[in-house]
Scaffold this active site. Structure first.
Site, PDB file in Angstrom:
ATOM      1  N   ASP A 116      32.662 -45.149 -30.807  1.00  0.00           N
ATOM      2  CA  ASP A 116      32.495 -43.697 -30.682  1.00  0.00           C
ATOM      3  C   ASP A 116      31.061 -43.262 -30.393  1.00  0.00           C
ATOM      4  OD1 ASP A 116      35.132 -42.743 -30.979  1.00  0.00           O
ATOM      5  OD2 ASP A 116      35.077 -43.165 -33.120  1.00  0.00           O
ATOM      6  N   ASP A 173      41.070 -42.339 -26.275  1.00  0.00           N
ATOM      7  CA  ASP A 173      39.862 -41.579 -26.616  1.00  0.00           C
ATOM      8  C   ASP A 173      38.594 -42.245 -26.072  1.00  0.00           C
ATOM      9  OD1 ASP A 173      42.023 -41.740 -28.428  1.00  0.00           O
ATOM     10  OD2 ASP A 173      40.963 -40.653 -29.981  1.00  0.00           O
ATOM     11  N   THR A 233      51.176 -45.878 -31.098  1.00  0.00           N
ATOM     12  CA  THR A 233      50.408 -44.687 -31.435  1.00  0.00           C
ATOM     13  C   THR A 233      49.842 -44.832 -32.839  1.00  0.00           C
ATOM     14  OG1 THR A 233      50.339 -42.283 -31.293  1.00  0.00           O
ATOM     15  CG2 THR A 233      52.187 -43.220 -32.543  1.00  0.00           C
ATOM     16  N   ARG A 245      46.079 -34.571 -27.911  1.00  0.00           N
ATOM     17  CA  ARG A 245      44.639 -34.765 -27.693  1.00  0.00           C
ATOM     18  C   ARG A 245      44.382 -36.009 -26.843  1.00  0.00           C
ATOM     19  NH1 ARG A 245      43.014 -33.555 -32.281  1.00  0.00           N
ATOM     20  NH2 ARG A 245      42.592 -35.588 -33.212  1.00  0.00           N
ATOM     21  N   TRP A 249      41.953 -36.212 -23.706  1.00  0.00           N
ATOM     22  CA  TRP A 249      40.833 -37.161 -23.536  1.00  0.00           C
ATOM     23  C   TRP A 249      40.939 -37.845 -22.170  1.00  0.00           C
ATOM     24  CZ3 TRP A 249      37.701 -35.324 -26.707  1.00  0.00           C
ATOM     25  CH2 TRP A 249      37.783 -35.366 -28.100  1.00  0.00           C
ATOM     26  N   SER A 373      45.021 -35.507 -37.639  1.00  0.00           N
ATOM     27  CA  SER A 373      46.058 -36.537 -37.533  1.00  0.00           C
ATOM     28  C   SER A 373      47.219 -36.246 -38.472  1.00  0.00           C
ATOM     29  CB  SER A 373      45.482 -37.913 -37.846  1.00  0.00           C
ATOM     30  OG  SER A 373      46.513 -38.870 -37.760  1.00  0.00           O
TER      31      SER A 373
END
Ligand code: GLY
Length: 404
Positions: A116, A173, A233, A245, A249, A373
């Site tokens: 990230d 993501d 998932t 989302r 992304w 989430s």
């Protein structure tokens, strides 16, 4: 004579129409954009006092501010939002507040345990460099961070690893971390970062997307062979569903990759993702998606069927709005109009009830009603720092488009 006069009228009329259609291209006025940005500046002032000096705002739940340390994936969004709002307002207090957080965030440049780093370092230090041009303060942090990120790349899976655990998981993501790498190539003249970004984007195009152009959240690879272990998932309703989302992304990621590489395959891909989102029968009229596109159609025995069927995710709408504004500048006029008008609709929805908070409420966050989430029962129907970041980014993008 009449014939000549008629052609003159026709030509003049056509000219007027085309000029008029250029004038009328944008449905949102600069007053609308400025009002929302000014209110965002005011609102973010209510956020700061709730956050300990060494922490970063995350959300606000049950009347309590929830913050994180610098290693959490959302730590870069608050300084990034402050920097966008400083760019808008010229208010140096916002820059100083951002700088205070950057000092604490800097240690993450050496963090090799997360993918990230694009979110954490590029949304923050990247914006700081863009805004201040202070290379001596920010360039080394960015490059050290980019070098940390590429330690997670494998030439066997041809991807950057997202998480620990699983086998070798890559989540959609992760497309959002690639801009950090294309910028690192620009800063150094070394193409290796850009090549890793393109390789990751190419592998993700092949393995994450279904025929209908929705995407899986997680693709788990075999790190020894590069084969696929599973497609799953973690935050969506079920493995084959379209987590909202995640779709956002992907849309943002491929639009950005086209901007950065001019590779037309990314542009076509982004258009197809946009069309999946905008044509989806479950996209609500206000264009703020449910947390999962399949949520309204869940079988009754799904654990989420009754409680979470109708939860909206304002963060997905904010990311989509920002991405569609950019995408509208790359495509032919008929598509551009659709993408622009859709982004406008999203911005209108997000800028009003029930999504936009009144000033002074919501713990100082700008937007309400996002979903972190649902499967983890975490951050449901709450403000989220990244929803605010992409909302403000979209307003800033729109403001720049109006100036052109
Ligand atoms: N990147 C984590 C999320 O979108 O929830």
């Amino acid at each position: 004579m009449w014939k000549y006069f008629r052609s003159l009228l026709l030509v003049t009329g056509l000219c007027f129409l085309s000029i008029n259609s250029t004038w009328g291209q944008y449905a949102l006025s600069s007053n609308f954009i400025d009002k929302n940005l000014t209110e965002a500046v005011e609102q973010i002032g209510f956020l700061a006092p709730n956050i300990p000096t060494d922490k970063f705002p995350r959300t606000y739940e049950d009347g309590k501010s929830i913050s994180s340390n610098s290693a959490w994936w959302t730590s870069g969004f608050y300084p990034g939002t402050l920097l966008y709002l400083c760019e808008y307002s010229g208010n140096d207090d916002l820059l100083n507040k951002a700088k205070e957080k950057l000092k604490i965030l800097e240690q993450e440049k050496l963090n090799t345990s997360t993918h990230d780093l694009g979110f954490m370092l590029y949304c923050s230090f990247g914006n700081a460099l863009r805004l201040t041009h202070d290379s001596s303060a920010y360039k080394n942090v960015l490059l050290t961070g980019a070098n940390s990120l590429i330690t997670r790349f494998s030439p066997i899976t041809k991807t950057i690893r997202s998480w620990e655990g699983w086998t070798y998981p890559v989540i959609i993501d992760n497309m959002m971390n690639l801009e950090f790498l294309t910028q690192a190539s620009k800063m150094t003249g070394d193409n290796k970062y850009r090549e890793i970004a393109s390789t990751h984007a190419n592998t993700t195009m092949l393995n994450h997307y279904r025929k209908d152009m929705s995407c899986y959240h997680v693709v788990d690879y075999n790190p020894t062979t590069g084969g696929i272990v599973a497609k799953k998932t973690a935050q969506g309703a079920y493995d084959e569903s379209a987590w909202a989302r995640g779709q956002a992304w992907g849309l943002y990621g491929y639009t950005m990759m086209y901007r950065e590489t001019k590779d037309k395959r990314y542009l076509k891909f982004a258009e197809k993702i946009a069309d999946f989102i905008l044509n989806h029968p479950n996209l609500p009229e206000d264009f703020v998606p449910y947390w999962d596109f399949n949520a309204p159609d869940l079988p009754t025995d799904s654990p989420y069927a009754t409680m979470y069927k109708n939860n909206r995710d304002a963060s997905a709408a904010a990311i989509n709005a920002s991405a569609l504004l950019e995408l509208s500048t790359f495509v032919k006029p008929s598509k551009a109009k659709r993408y622009l008008q859709s982004a406008e609709k999203m911005l209108i929805s997000l800028s009003s009830s029930p999504y936009k908070a009144t000033i002074g409420s919501n713990g100082g966050f700008i937007l309400m009603q996002s979903v972190g989430s649902i499967p983890h029962k975490s951050e449901i129907d709450v403000p989220l720092t990244y929803a605010d970041y992409y909302y403000v980014e979209a307003l800033m993008r729109y403001k720049k488009m109006l100036k052109k």
